[in-house]
Design an enzyme around this catalytic site. Structure first.
Site, PDB file in Angstrom:
ATOM      1  N   GLU A 165      45.882  32.160   7.723  1.00  0.00           N
ATOM      2  CA  GLU A 165      44.347  31.931   7.717  1.00  0.00           C
ATOM      3  C   GLU A 165      43.332  32.509   6.905  1.00  0.00           C
ATOM      4  O   GLU A 165      42.426  33.002   7.622  1.00  0.00           O
ATOM      5  CB  GLU A 165      44.135  31.490   9.182  1.00  0.00           C
ATOM      6  N   GLU A 322      50.571  25.036  11.832  1.00  0.00           N
ATOM      7  CA  GLU A 322      50.762  25.443  13.255  1.00  0.00           C
ATOM      8  C   GLU A 322      49.910  24.346  13.851  1.00  0.00           C
ATOM      9  O   GLU A 322      49.067  23.744  13.177  1.00  0.00           O
ATOM     10  CB  GLU A 322      49.456  26.734  13.327  1.00  0.00           C
ATOM     11  N   TRP A 330      40.926  29.495  23.088  1.00  0.00           N
ATOM     12  CA  TRP A 330      39.599  29.879  22.553  1.00  0.00           C
ATOM     13  C   TRP A 330      38.612  28.844  22.533  1.00  0.00           C
ATOM     14  O   TRP A 330      37.528  29.188  22.063  1.00  0.00           O
ATOM     15  CB  TRP A 330      39.956  30.319  20.845  1.00  0.00           C
ATOM     16  N   GLU A 370      45.990  36.307  23.335  1.00  0.00           N
ATOM     17  CA  GLU A 370      46.525  34.951  23.319  1.00  0.00           C
ATOM     18  C   GLU A 370      47.420  34.518  24.175  1.00  0.00           C
ATOM     19  O   GLU A 370      48.378  33.574  24.240  1.00  0.00           O
ATOM     20  CB  GLU A 370      46.812  34.543  21.874  1.00  0.00           C
ATOM     21  N   LYS A 371      47.583  35.403  25.476  1.00  0.00           N
ATOM     22  CA  LYS A 371      48.707  35.396  26.532  1.00  0.00           C
ATOM     23  C   LYS A 371      48.354  33.783  27.133  1.00  0.00           C
ATOM     24  O   LYS A 371      49.277  33.316  27.581  1.00  0.00           O
ATOM     25  CB  LYS A 371      48.662  36.277  27.474  1.00  0.00           C
TER      26      LYS A 371
HETATM   27  C1  GAL Z   1      45.404  30.391  14.483  1.00  0.00           C
HETATM   28  C2  GAL Z   1      46.028  31.713  14.175  1.00  0.00           C
HETATM   29  C3  GAL Z   1      47.017  31.981  15.064  1.00  0.00           C
HETATM   30  C4  GAL Z   1      46.819  31.857  16.635  1.00  0.00           C
HETATM   31  C5  GAL Z   1      46.144  30.707  16.565  1.00  0.00           C
HETATM   32  C6  GAL Z   1      45.730  30.296  17.832  1.00  0.00           C
HETATM   33  O1  GAL Z   1      44.054  30.579  13.878  1.00  0.00           O
HETATM   34  O2  GAL Z   1      46.678  31.410  12.863  1.00  0.00           O
HETATM   35  O3  GAL Z   1      47.771  33.208  14.705  1.00  0.00           O
HETATM   36  O4  GAL Z   1      45.646  32.929  16.496  1.00  0.00           O
HETATM   37  O5  GAL Z   1      45.212  30.314  15.660  1.00  0.00           O
HETATM   38  O6  GAL Z   1      45.107  28.931  18.164  1.00  0.00           O
END
Ligand code: GAL
Length: 679
Positions: A165, A322, A330, A370-371
């Site tokens: 990213e 992804e 987040w 990110e757990k």
């Molecule tokens: C993306 C990132 C991943 C992870 C994901 C979480 O931005 O490439 O590594 O952080 O978000 O939603």
């Protein structure tokens, strides 16, 4: 479609994964370095059980691969690559440059990015590197070359995944490195400081430069920074990251010319920093990450993003690198997906051209930031609703293999997207600070969807001449070549629709004089002397009862321009609000306010009738399904996406169901997706 560069080469990694190359791949980011070795065997067992065939690895592994400048540790990655190869799972191997290790930033703090007000960002998160740092670049390329030489021939390797990213956290860097690179970039763009002065209108506020050395990035200033400088800084920042991609890619190509190279884009929501329409031609295949956005109509936002990705990929299939199986971590409040949404979200991307469905991430982390982000294997483990849904999706995708390689079939209508208009229309010191570019495009897209009209997204540099109707909301930046292409489009029978704040400036953010909408004034047959933006609690009424917000304008029409709607009440009572000017068999429609959904639907219904565009959704399903089509060697496929929480009868579509409905039952589950082979 025209190609943005000549280097495009579509190479899907799946060609290595299945004999005929026809495969919708399934997988995830995989971070086994976070787990003890015994978990890896368990992972492989579960991956095979779930039909996973590709994983992205080593994305954030620099610190493990190179614990010190002169020390490398590949044992764990060697073992992992072998395990994957044995299991028949492809490795989308990252170049691991996304997050510099502690030794690098300790020895070279000058690689750390600097914000516009001079704050140096600390390590401790990720992506703490300057896109233009020569020191960072040197170390990153050493790592890339070392990985390419070590794993280039490995049987598990199916693709290279450059960085991660790019620009996610370090897009705008105002450091001295950035200042130097910005100056060289400007020198290449303008050639002379005089040309820069003209393009940046520097006689305003005594901003003239005598030498490129005096120019800075638009750091925090005493008042509004120069808008043309800001626009160029957007261009430059996107370009600087693209150049980083190219630098890594070129090393990879020099060592392993046969292995496709990609990086994961972030076409979603308000991510405007990287001009992916400009980047895409540098990749061997486009990959995108998408997370459901915390906005109304987030399901449709997903489709709009996927259609945008398809346009960036120039209609070729692309890779969903992804998305999430359920909640993310987040957003302010992170809700899990409801039942059916895991499958619908994935398949909606496939409906818009994805040939791979991958997640962040395989196994939910036990520690780290990110757990609480969902994964394919949740904290609860294998015995979970989530993992069972993942297995089910893996099986579903196998039934969709015939779709792989097919292209999203072009629609008759396109929403035109222009990255520079996105950047420029949202700059400061404008008639209103409330204008947001992408939501304007999305509102038209959604109204089309609700009317049952299939639509594409088309990038402004691409050929749009085959579309019956092109809708170009807030097409703010119109350089002369685009002006001429739009005129030619309408002259040749195309139907253009555009809105307020369009045609206003050229590529230097200088106003087209003589009245708005500047470059498009003659084509549209209207002239506006003053913008009349609205306060937040204000609205205007049109004579069909629809409501406008954000913006209004007193329009003067030239002879022959038809008034489709007038303002009713208020200052603009009786003045034209929506107009149309015919040119031969084409037309140019102008919408001078931000219409509500009902207003958009009403005007679009008229435009659809006027232009003869087909409504492909049966009347009984209007507003309840989304339809897309893909066409390829495996056949013609119709995707029917149930947007509702109710079961729907989709018997009217006919066709042979690959998934989602069968001959005995033509009922599509709530939030379900059917894929029908229609020829
Ligand atoms: C993306 C990132 C991943 C992870 C994901 C979480 O931005 O490439 O590594 O952080 O978000 O939603």
């Amino acid at each position: 479609m025209t190609q943005s560069t000549s280097t495009w080469l579509y190479r899907h990694p799946a060609s290595k994964l299945s004999a005929d190359g026809r495969r919708i791949s399934f997988g995830a980011d995989y971070n086994p370095e976070q787990w003890p070795r015994e978990v890896w065997d368990e992972d492989i067992r579960l991956m095979k059980q779930a039909n996973v065939d590709v994983v992205s690895i080593a994305i954030f592994s620099w610190a493990r691969l190179q614990p010190a400048e002169d020390r490398w540790d590949f044992d764990w990655l060697d073992e992992l690559m072998d395990l994957l190869a044995e299991a028949g799972i492809g490795a989308d191997l990252a170049t691991a440059t996304a997050s510099p290790p502690a030794w690098l930033v300790t020895e070279h703090p000058e690689v750390l990015p600097v914000t516009e007000n001079g704050t140096v960002l600390s390590p401790g998160g990720r992506q703490h590197w300057r896109p233009t740092s020569p020191v960072f670049r040197k170390h990153a390329l050493t790592l890339v070359r070392t990985l390419a030489e070590r794993y280039g021939d490995h049987p598990a390797l199916v693709a290279w995944h450059v960085n991660n990213e790019l620009g996610c956290h370090n897009l705008y860097d105002y450091s001295d490195d950035a200042a130097r690179a910005f100056r060289s970039w400007l020198q290449r763009r303008y050639g002379s400081v005089d040309r820069l002065n003209r393009s940046w209108s520097t006689d305003f506020w005594s901003q003239r430069y005598e030498d490129f050395e005096q120019v800075l990035p638009p750091r925090t200033a005493a008042s509004f920074p120069n808008p043309a400088q800001q626009l160029d800084f957007h261009r430059f920042s996107s370009d600087a990251l693209k150049q980083h991609f190219i630098a890594e890619r070129d090393v990879l190509r020099s060592v392993t010319p046969e292995v496709p190279v990609t990086t994961n884009f972030m076409v979603m929501g308000e991510n405007k920093g990287m001009n992916y329409a400009d980047w895409a031609g540098e990749l061997d295949f486009v990959a995108n990450d998408h997370y459901r956005q915390p906005v109304a109509n987030s399901q449709e936002e997903l489709s709009f993003s996927a259609a945008t990705t398809s346009s960036v990929a120039q209609g070729r299939p692309w890779f969903l690198m992804e998305h999430s199986t359920s909640a993310v971590n987040w957003q302010p409040i992170n809700r899990p997906k409801r039942s059916g949404e895991l499958q619908r979200d994935s398949l909606a991307h496939v409906a818009h051209g994805a040939d791979a469905v991958c997640y962040f991430q395989w196994r939910q982390s036990a520690g780290g930031a990110e757990k609480y982000h969902s994964a394919m294997v949740p904290h609860a483990g294998e015995d979970s609703r989530l993992y069972r849904s993942v297995m089910e999706l893996g099986e579903t995708l196998r039934r969709l293999d015939p779709v792989a390689g097919s292209r999203r079939q072009p629609a008759q209508v396109a929403v035109l997207m222009d990255w520079e208009s996105w950047w420029a229309s949202e700059l400061d010191s404008h008639p209103t600070e409330d204008l947001r570019y992408r939501p304007e495009l999305f509102a038209w897209w959604l109204a089309l969807l609700d009317l049952g009209v299939r639509a594409d997204v088309v990038q402004s540099h691409q050929d749009f001449s085959d579309y019956e109707m092109v809708i170009a909301p807030v097409l703010h930046v119109v350089p002369t070549p685009l002006k001429e292409r739009l005129e030619h489009y309408v002259d040749s029978g195309g139907h253009l629709v555009t809105t307020f704040f369009s045609g206003t400036v050229d590529e230097d953010d200088r106003v087209w004089l003589g009245g708005y909408p500047g470059a498009l004034r003659e084509l549209l047959g209207v002239r506006v002397e003053e913008f009349a933006p609205l306060y937040r609690d204000e609205s205007v009424m049109l004579d069909d009862g629809s409501v406008g917000q954000l913006w209004s304008e007193p329009i003067d029409c030239v002879d022959g321009t038809e008034v489709l709607r007038r303002y009713r009440g208020g200052e603009l009572d009786g003045r034209a609000a929506i107009t149309r000017r015919e040119h031969g068999s084409g037309s140019a429609t102008y919408v001078s306010t931000k219409l509500d959904h009902a207003g958009l639907s009403a005007i679009l219904s008229e435009l659809v009738r006027y232009t003869g565009v087909a409504i492909e959704t049966p009347a009984s399903l209007l507003g309840r399904v989304e339809i897309t089509r893909r066409t390829g060697e495996g056949g013609d496929f119709l995707f029917v996406i149930n947007r509702t929480d109710e079961a729907l009868d989709i018997s009217e579509f006919g066709g042979e169901a690959l998934i989602g409905a069968n001959q005995d039952s033509t009922i599509l589950d709530p939030r379900g997706v059917a894929v029908l082979r229609v020829s």
